[in-house]
Design a protein around this motif. Structure first.
Motif, PDB file in Angstrom:
ATOM      1  N   UNK A  20       0.839  -1.155  -0.124  1.00  0.00           N
ATOM      2  CA  UNK A  20       0.038  -0.103  -0.278  1.00  0.00           C
ATOM      3  C   UNK A  20       0.953   1.131  -0.110  1.00  0.00           C
ATOM      4  N   UNK A  21       2.182   1.085  -0.151  1.00  0.00           N
ATOM      5  CA  UNK A  21       2.844   2.215  -0.046  1.00  0.00           C
ATOM      6  C   UNK A  21       2.361   3.102  -1.484  1.00  0.00           C
ATOM      7  N   UNK A  22       2.530   4.446  -1.198  1.00  0.00           N
ATOM      8  CA  UNK A  22       2.088   5.315  -2.387  1.00  0.00           C
ATOM      9  C   UNK A  22       3.332   5.987  -3.090  1.00  0.00           C
ATOM     10  N   UNK A  23       2.984   5.299  -4.339  1.00  0.00           N
ATOM     11  CA  UNK A  23       4.219   5.785  -5.325  1.00  0.00           C
ATOM     12  C   UNK A  23       3.856   6.861  -6.323  1.00  0.00           C
ATOM     13  N   UNK A  24       4.285   8.043  -6.558  1.00  0.00           N
ATOM     14  CA  UNK A  24       4.094   8.986  -7.482  1.00  0.00           C
ATOM     15  C   UNK A  24       5.033   8.477  -8.585  1.00  0.00           C
ATOM     16  N   UNK A  25       4.823   8.219  -9.701  1.00  0.00           N
ATOM     17  CA  UNK A  25       5.699   7.967 -10.788  1.00  0.00           C
ATOM     18  C   UNK A  25       5.386   9.094 -11.843  1.00  0.00           C
ATOM     19  N   UNK A  26       6.691   9.840 -11.992  1.00  0.00           N
ATOM     20  CA  UNK A  26       6.842  10.883 -12.808  1.00  0.00           C
ATOM     21  C   UNK A  26       7.355  10.354 -14.083  1.00  0.00           C
ATOM     22  N   UNK A  75      -0.354   3.513  -7.177  1.00  0.00           N
ATOM     23  CA  UNK A  75       0.501   4.297  -8.055  1.00  0.00           C
ATOM     24  C   UNK A  75      -0.404   5.519  -8.718  1.00  0.00           C
ATOM     25  N   UNK A  76       0.133   6.556  -8.579  1.00  0.00           N
ATOM     26  CA  UNK A  76      -0.429   7.743  -9.390  1.00  0.00           C
ATOM     27  C   UNK A  76       0.691   8.211 -10.093  1.00  0.00           C
ATOM     28  N   UNK A  77       0.281   8.765 -11.433  1.00  0.00           N
ATOM     29  CA  UNK A  77       1.290   9.145 -12.534  1.00  0.00           C
ATOM     30  C   UNK A  77       0.953  10.705 -12.919  1.00  0.00           C
ATOM     31  N   UNK A  78       2.232  11.280 -12.903  1.00  0.00           N
ATOM     32  CA  UNK A  78       2.600  12.633 -13.140  1.00  0.00           C
ATOM     33  C   UNK A  78       3.401  12.721 -14.569  1.00  0.00           C
ATOM     34  N   UNK A  79       2.677  13.484 -15.659  1.00  0.00           N
ATOM     35  CA  UNK A  79       3.620  13.524 -16.887  1.00  0.00           C
ATOM     36  C   UNK A  79       3.920  14.816 -17.373  1.00  0.00           C
ATOM     37  N   UNK A  80       5.301  14.952 -17.924  1.00  0.00           N
ATOM     38  CA  UNK A  80       5.494  16.191 -18.228  1.00  0.00           C
ATOM     39  C   UNK A  80       4.849  16.461 -19.764  1.00  0.00           C
ATOM     40  N   UNK A 119       2.113  -1.749  -9.736  1.00  0.00           N
ATOM     41  CA  UNK A 119       0.814  -2.252  -9.071  1.00  0.00           C
ATOM     42  C   UNK A 119       0.709  -3.734  -8.636  1.00  0.00           C
ATOM     43  N   UNK A 120       1.390  -4.640  -9.621  1.00  0.00           N
ATOM     44  CA  UNK A 120       1.258  -6.158  -9.200  1.00  0.00           C
ATOM     45  C   UNK A 120       2.189  -6.160  -8.140  1.00  0.00           C
ATOM     46  N   UNK A 121       2.920  -5.310  -7.556  1.00  0.00           N
ATOM     47  CA  UNK A 121       3.778  -5.684  -6.415  1.00  0.00           C
ATOM     48  C   UNK A 121       2.965  -5.089  -5.148  1.00  0.00           C
ATOM     49  N   UNK A 122       1.925  -4.697  -5.497  1.00  0.00           N
ATOM     50  CA  UNK A 122       1.166  -4.055  -4.123  1.00  0.00           C
ATOM     51  C   UNK A 122       1.239  -2.529  -3.863  1.00  0.00           C
ATOM     52  N   UNK A 139       0.880   7.911 -24.054  1.00  0.00           N
ATOM     53  CA  UNK A 139      -0.381   8.913 -23.716  1.00  0.00           C
ATOM     54  C   UNK A 139      -0.801   8.589 -22.347  1.00  0.00           C
ATOM     55  N   UNK A 140      -1.510   9.581 -21.861  1.00  0.00           N
ATOM     56  CA  UNK A 140      -1.908   9.662 -20.517  1.00  0.00           C
ATOM     57  C   UNK A 140      -2.815   8.459 -20.223  1.00  0.00           C
ATOM     58  N   UNK A 141      -3.608   8.346 -21.256  1.00  0.00           N
ATOM     59  CA  UNK A 141      -4.643   7.220 -21.206  1.00  0.00           C
ATOM     60  C   UNK A 141      -4.107   5.837 -21.097  1.00  0.00           C
ATOM     61  N   UNK A 142      -3.080   5.594 -21.536  1.00  0.00           N
ATOM     62  CA  UNK A 142      -2.390   4.196 -21.262  1.00  0.00           C
ATOM     63  C   UNK A 142      -2.234   4.252 -19.867  1.00  0.00           C
ATOM     64  N   UNK A 143      -1.462   5.048 -19.177  1.00  0.00           N
ATOM     65  CA  UNK A 143      -1.095   5.219 -17.816  1.00  0.00           C
ATOM     66  C   UNK A 143      -2.253   4.939 -16.870  1.00  0.00           C
ATOM     67  N   UNK A 144      -3.329   5.642 -17.254  1.00  0.00           N
ATOM     68  CA  UNK A 144      -4.507   5.748 -16.586  1.00  0.00           C
ATOM     69  C   UNK A 144      -5.065   4.211 -16.634  1.00  0.00           C
ATOM     70  N   UNK A 145      -5.190   3.609 -17.656  1.00  0.00           N
ATOM     71  CA  UNK A 145      -5.731   2.217 -17.747  1.00  0.00           C
ATOM     72  C   UNK A 145      -4.966   1.171 -16.869  1.00  0.00           C
ATOM     73  N   UNK A 146      -3.711   1.480 -16.719  1.00  0.00           N
ATOM     74  CA  UNK A 146      -2.517   0.541 -15.985  1.00  0.00           C
ATOM     75  C   UNK A 146      -2.888   0.606 -14.552  1.00  0.00           C
ATOM     76  N   UNK A 147      -2.962   1.985 -14.259  1.00  0.00           N
ATOM     77  CA  UNK A 147      -3.044   2.222 -12.723  1.00  0.00           C
ATOM     78  C   UNK A 147      -4.398   2.519 -11.999  1.00  0.00           C
ATOM     79  N   UNK A 148      -5.396   2.581 -12.934  1.00  0.00           N
ATOM     80  CA  UNK A 148      -6.703   2.858 -12.342  1.00  0.00           C
ATOM     81  C   UNK A 148      -7.075   4.352 -11.828  1.00  0.00           C
ATOM     82  N   UNK A 149      -5.927   5.193 -11.888  1.00  0.00           N
ATOM     83  CA  UNK A 149      -6.036   6.556 -11.310  1.00  0.00           C
ATOM     84  C   UNK A 149      -5.777   7.566 -12.690  1.00  0.00           C
ATOM     85  N   UNK A 150      -6.593   8.774 -12.459  1.00  0.00           N
ATOM     86  CA  UNK A 150      -6.374   9.687 -13.649  1.00  0.00           C
ATOM     87  C   UNK A 150      -4.904  10.048 -13.589  1.00  0.00           C
TER      88      UNK A 150
END
Length: 419
Positions: free
Chosen positions: A11-17, A41-46, A35-38, A54-65
């Motif tokens: 449940x550790x919260x990782x912000x992936x830049x 994850x939230x993503x920020x892109x430049x 995500x598979x490791x537990x 695309x942001x949509x790809x990362x949103x689909x993988x993480x389940x987060x905007x």
């Protein structure tokens, strides 16, 4: 690949830049592994990163905007960037471009990702990714050093083929390696037996060339002269130097070992090939001649397999001297700090001291390969370090220990001597 988390890390919260490099395509796989490791994850892109994935790809993988803009009216109504900075337990930037590293090293906050990094108290890691010449530029190396001083942990970079066609140090580590190193940083007790000591970043900006393994000197198409070197000591030294921030080239004879992360590897067979490869990487700051180089080669290599004679008189081979690689490098006008190895079976310090003097070396690492359990092929080793100081030969003994631990102890001493 997914790795189980230690209790307390689930449940550790990782912000992936994600910044604007071609390696951004690997970030999707990294997000999935996290995500598979537990992890949460939230993503920020430049802005530039969106040209590669695309942001949509990362949103689909993480389940987060996915957040992409600092000036997002809907998010900023609640000071969204500050909330994100507080939310994260860990900030992991992969890839981190040379431009992003420069901006973070100098405290810029001109987009969402850099603003978050200045506003957070989270643990911060990055995986650099850029062209090999950009990584070697003094400005980039200075920025890397500054980021470490500011508390950033650098994962990599790795060496190998690059998208631009170059080959060298600068590519982003593979996602699986990033995950493994992230867990290693977050779980201090993980694989404790392999974690021999804290890593110092005292070789940032240094260019290091290391030889490892045996050489093979052909006699005919199927036979050669060689020795029992496994390459383990040289590879451990390369890993230790890379972990300390050096740009490392490992010139390796034939071995079955994996290349350490962040190390450029050049594979060779003979002593002549090894010397050519080493000279192609000059000048450098530190040269460690750890390879067990064959002293002699055949005067002439038979075109066909040598056959047994009908009589019992045996076979006579004419051998000639191979080039002395460590002495050649030590004699250069632009000589680096030069370290040689002396594998001996008797009169250890006498022979090693002679090598120190004759070859004008800065340091010799001597080990007795006749001792059981140390030396060629084993996982442990012991060494005696010899160097000249104030017209006297000094010595320091390192007891038997795993080669990974011994490599760090040797590099500790080398770094002190270089300073």
């Amino acid at each position: 690949m997914s790795l189980p988390l230690a209790p307390g890390l689930a449940g550790t919260r990782i912000l992936l830049g994600i910044s604007a490099g071609i390696a951004a395509y690997k970030s999707a796989h990294l997000a999935r592994l996290l995500k598979k490791s537990g992890f949460e994850v939230r993503v920020v892109m430049t802005e530039g990163a969106q040209a590669f994935i695309t942001p949509l790809t990362l949103q689909a993988l993480t389940g987060e905007p996915v957040r992409t803009s600092l000036l997002d009216p809907e998010a900023e109504a609640g000071m969204g960037h500050i909330e994100l900075a507080k939310w994260a337990d860990v900030i992991l930037i992969a890839p981190a471009t040379a431009d992003l590293m420069a901006r973070l090293a100098h405290g810029h906050a001109d987009d969402l990702l850099t603003t978050l990094c200045l506003a957070t108290e989270a643990r911060c890691l990055m995986a650099p990714a850029m062209n090999q010449a950009m990584w070697r530029h003094p400005a980039t190396l200075a920025n890397a050093d500054r980021l470490v001083e500011l508390g950033w942990i650098l994962l990599g970079p790795d060496a190998g083929d690059q998208a631009c066609g170059d080959v060298g140090l600068g590519r982003m580590l593979e996602p699986e390696t990033i995950l493994a190193q992230l867990l290693d940083e977050l779980e201090p007790a993980r694989d404790e037996a392999l974690r021999v000591m804290p890593v110092h970043r005292d070789l940032v900006g240094r260019r290091v060339v290391i030889t490892a393994g045996p050489t093979r000197e052909a006699l005919d198409p199927v036979r050669y002269l060689s020795n029992h070197s496994s390459g383990k000591m040289g590879y451990a030294l390369a890993a230790a130097c890379a972990e300390r921030g050096a740009s490392v080239t490992l010139v390796s004879g034939p071995v079955t070992l994996s290349t350490p992360p962040g190390v450029e590897r050049i594979e060779v067979i003979s002593a002549a090939e090894m010397l050519t490869a080493v000279e192609s990487r000059m000048p450098c700051d530190l040269f460690i001649g750890c390879a067990a180089v064959a002293d002699y080669r055949a005067a002439a290599i038979s075109e066909h397999k040598l056959k047994k004679t009908e009589d019992a008189s045996g076979l006579t081979l004419e051998l000639v001297r191979n080039p002395d690689i460590v002495a050649t490098i030590a004699a250069r006008p632009d000589r680096p700090f030069t370290v040689g190895f002396a594998a001996e079976t008797q009169a250890l310090e006498t022979h090693a001291g002679s090598k120190l003097e004759r070859k004008r070396l800065d340091l010799v690492v001597a080990n007795d390969v006749s001792r059981e359990g140390v030396g060629f092929g084993g996982d442990d080793n012991a060494a005696t370090l010899l160097w000249r100081e104030r017209e006297r030969t000094r010595r320091h003994t390192l007891p038997r220990q795993p080669k990974t631990a011994l490599a760090n102890a040797i590099v500790d001493h080398i770094a002190d001597r270089m300073r």
